[in-house]
Design a protein around this motif. Structure first.
Motif, PDB file in Angstrom:
ATOM      1  N   ALA A   1      -5.688  -7.422  -1.129  1.00 17.07           N
ATOM      2  CA  ALA A   1      -5.803  -5.947  -1.166  1.00 17.07           C
ATOM      3  C   ALA A   1      -6.687  -5.474  -0.005  1.00 17.07           C
ATOM      4  CB  ALA A   1      -6.388  -5.499  -2.503  1.00 17.07           C
TER       5      ALA A   1
ATOM      6  N   LEU B   1      -5.175  -3.017   2.868  1.00 14.21           N
ATOM      7  CA  LEU B   1      -5.730  -1.667   3.094  1.00 14.21           C
ATOM      8  C   LEU B   1      -6.236  -1.532   4.529  1.00 14.21           C
ATOM      9  CD1 LEU B   1      -7.486  -1.300  -0.368  1.00 14.21           C
ATOM     10  CD2 LEU B   1      -5.667   0.211   0.482  1.00 14.21           C
TER      11      LEU B   1
ATOM     12  N   LEU C   1      -5.143   5.986  -0.348  1.00 10.69           N
ATOM     13  CA  LEU C   1      -4.244   4.832  -0.201  1.00 10.69           C
ATOM     14  C   LEU C   1      -4.409   3.963  -1.446  1.00 10.69           C
ATOM     15  CD1 LEU C   1      -5.074   3.677   3.461  1.00 10.69           C
ATOM     16  CD2 LEU C   1      -3.104   5.050   2.718  1.00 10.69           C
TER      17      LEU C   1
ATOM     18  N   TYR D   1      -8.022   0.324  -3.588  1.00 10.49           N
ATOM     19  CA  TYR D   1      -7.731   1.664  -3.064  1.00 10.49           C
ATOM     20  C   TYR D   1      -8.668   1.966  -1.906  1.00 10.49           C
ATOM     21  CZ  TYR D   1     -11.766   3.308  -5.891  1.00 10.49           C
ATOM     22  OH  TYR D   1     -13.017   3.475  -6.448  1.00 10.49           O
TER      23      TYR D   1
ATOM     24  N   HIS E   1      -3.295   0.406  -3.702  1.00 11.22           N
ATOM     25  CA  HIS E   1      -2.749  -0.950  -3.755  1.00 11.22           C
ATOM     26  C   HIS E   1      -2.930  -1.389  -5.206  1.00 11.22           C
ATOM     27  CE1 HIS E   1      -2.848  -5.364  -3.374  1.00 11.22           C
ATOM     28  NE2 HIS E   1      -2.137  -5.210  -2.264  1.00 11.22           N
TER      29      HIS E   1
ATOM     30  N   VAL F   1       0.854  -1.197   0.000  1.00 12.00           N
ATOM     31  CA  VAL F   1       0.000   0.000   0.000  1.00 12.00           C
ATOM     32  C   VAL F   1       0.884   1.239   0.000  1.00 12.00           C
ATOM     33  CG1 VAL F   1      -1.779   1.282   1.278  1.00 12.00           C
ATOM     34  CG2 VAL F   1      -1.822  -1.223   1.242  1.00 12.00           C
ATOM     35  N   THR F   2       0.517   2.217  -0.831  1.00 10.09           N
ATOM     36  CA  THR F   2       1.258   3.489  -0.857  1.00 10.09           C
ATOM     37  C   THR F   2       0.280   4.636  -0.619  1.00 10.09           C
ATOM     38  OG1 THR F   2       0.945   3.606  -3.253  1.00 10.09           O
ATOM     39  CG2 THR F   2       3.050   2.718  -2.467  1.00 10.09           C
TER      40      THR F   2
END
Ligand SMILES: CC(C)(COP(=O)(O)OP(=O)(O)OC[C@H]1O[C@@H](n2cnc3c(N)ncnc32)[C@H](O)[C@@H]1OP(=O)(O)O)[C@@H](O)C(=O)NCCC(=O)NCCS
Length: 401
Positions: A245, A249, A213, A219, A215, A159-160
């Protein structure tokens, strides 16, 4: 008081736009900002609006667009998505909504749309027009400090954080993949994306603008605010295509420092509580209806989705509002339905609302029978009917309208 006779329904034109906005703002008790006005106008074009006019005054409004919605079996049905229903407080309860809906549903039928859908401000309005709740959602509050993940919950990472600007095309791609595999979810038009990206103040209710966020397969969009004096994350939208995912998250959302509570709207069967050691960390605060549906054309609607059990039933459907009912032979083999009018004696009788309620899989036929809303000639046919309409998972609304 003006009589209903002085009011007529007609298609709207560009010249009605300002009056429609005023009526909607008055009806819903809110004000649109400039971006909302522009994108809402693009999303629901004025040429699709119907207005009720009293002299030169617009006193009633409704609009619709065709929405492509995923159904059980993951095919798509074209639905008449009804929005912006409002009648002036000066003209309420004299049949204006009924007149608008009569014209609007005749138009949808002429356009060959098998289904009509809407979101409802009040649960008492739309049943009389053949609508039924068809998707539910749940609002939960999670005590973040009690939320410990089970040893079996994956921790895949990936995750970014991102700005909304940089995330736009990823959000659209993930949503499209998610929508195609989620019963109840509609394709999301450009104007609705523009509204999400613009993130109007009115959506915030005192919270921050959206944080993002990302992935590879999902998201999450969320806000930060104080709720009952406690620092809170409000999840605005999460789309996760894989269970990895979803877990990744949630691990970020529930691992956030300086946060006591996470508030989220979830599908009814979201597995979040199963990821945690203490299921009581997730408290249900509200269960509500997210979408209502009305079957417009029984054979077209019933053959557009698939089924989980073979079935041979003769179904009598009552539809006092539109007269789209009748008696139909419904035959299912290997998930695929054939449905046609018949003169045979019915095995099962219901009002058209029940078919809307069963359509996406949020309700069970056996429960309608227990509530005396389906009557049957024998238990065998109910068992088959119930098993045929049951779905693998709970439906989920793609975007609110
Ligand atoms: C809801 C609203 C559109 C109803 O319009 P209206 O012109 O007063 O409705 P009608 O007179 O055509 O009523 C049609 C039927 O619905 C019933 N009805 C209408 N609004 C109702 C409500 N809020 N609760 C319960 N019943 C309602 C009427 O009693 C009537 O019943 P009947 O035909 O079985 O006798 C109007 O009150 C309004 O604009 N409300 C504020 C905005 C809103 O909530 N819009 C709906 C968005 S989903």
């Amino acid at each position: 008081m003006t009589s209903a006779k002085s009011v007529r329904v007609r298609a709207a034109t560009e010249a009605d736009r300002a009056a429609i906005v005023l009526l909607r703002e008055t009806g819903f008790g809110m004000r649109y900002g400039p971006v909302e006005l522009e994108e809402q106008g693009r999303l629901f074009p004025v040429e699709r609006s119907l207005v009720a006019v009293d002299g030169d005054q617009v006193v009633g409004h409704t609009v619709d667009i065709t929405m492509n919605v995923t159904v059980p079996g993951l095919q798509t049905v074209r639905a008449c998505g009804v929005e912006g229903v409002a009648v002036a407080p000066t003209h309420r309860r004299r049949g204006i909504l009924r007149a608008l809906f009569t014209t609007q549903h005749a138009r949808a039928a002429a356009e060959g749309l098998p289904l009509a859908i809407l979101t409802a401000s009040e649960a008492t309005i739309y049943g009389r027009f053949g609508y039924e709740t068809t998707i539910h959602d749940t609002v939960v509050r999670i005590d973040r400090r009690r939320a410990e993940f089970r040893a079996t919950t994956p921790d895949p990472g990936g995750v970014t954080i991102s700005t909304m600007e940089a995330a736009k095309s990823h959000l659209r791609q993930v949503y499209a993949r998610w929508q195609q595999r989620t019963p109840g979810a509609q394709e999301r038009p450009d104007a609705k994306w523009a509204l999400l990206f613009a993130d109007p103040d009115r959506n915030r209710d005192g919270a921050t603008s959206l944080y993002v966020l990302l992935h590879a397969d999902g998201y999450a969009l969320y806000r930060r605010r104080y709720l009952d004096g406690r620092p809170t994350v409000v999840l605005w939208e999460m789309r996760a295509i894989t269970t990895e995912a979803h877990a990744a998250l949630w691990r970020v959302l529930l691992g956030m420092d300086l946060v006591d509570t996470v508030e989220a709207t979830l599908a009814e069967d979201d597995p979040l509580p199963y990821l945690l050691t203490d299921p009581r960390a997730v408290t249900l605060t509200r269960r509500g209806d997210a979408l209502w549906a009305r079957v417009m054309d029984v054979p077209a609607a019933l053959t557009a989705r698939s089924y989980r059990h073979d079935l041979d039933a003769v179904v009598a459907v009552h539809d006092p509002f539109r007269d789209a009912g009748g008696t139909f032979a419904l035959r299912v083999r290997d998930g695929i339905a054939a449905c046609a009018p018949t003169s045979r004696t019915p095995d099962l009788t219901c009002d058209i609302n029940v078919l809307g309620g069963l359509y996406f899989g949020a309700h069970r036929a056996r429960d309608y029978a227990r509530a005396h809303r389906i009557s049957v000639t024998g238990p065998m046919v109910l068992d088959d009917f119930d098993a045929a309409f049951a779905t693998e998972r709970a439906p989920e609304l793609g975007w609110f309208f």
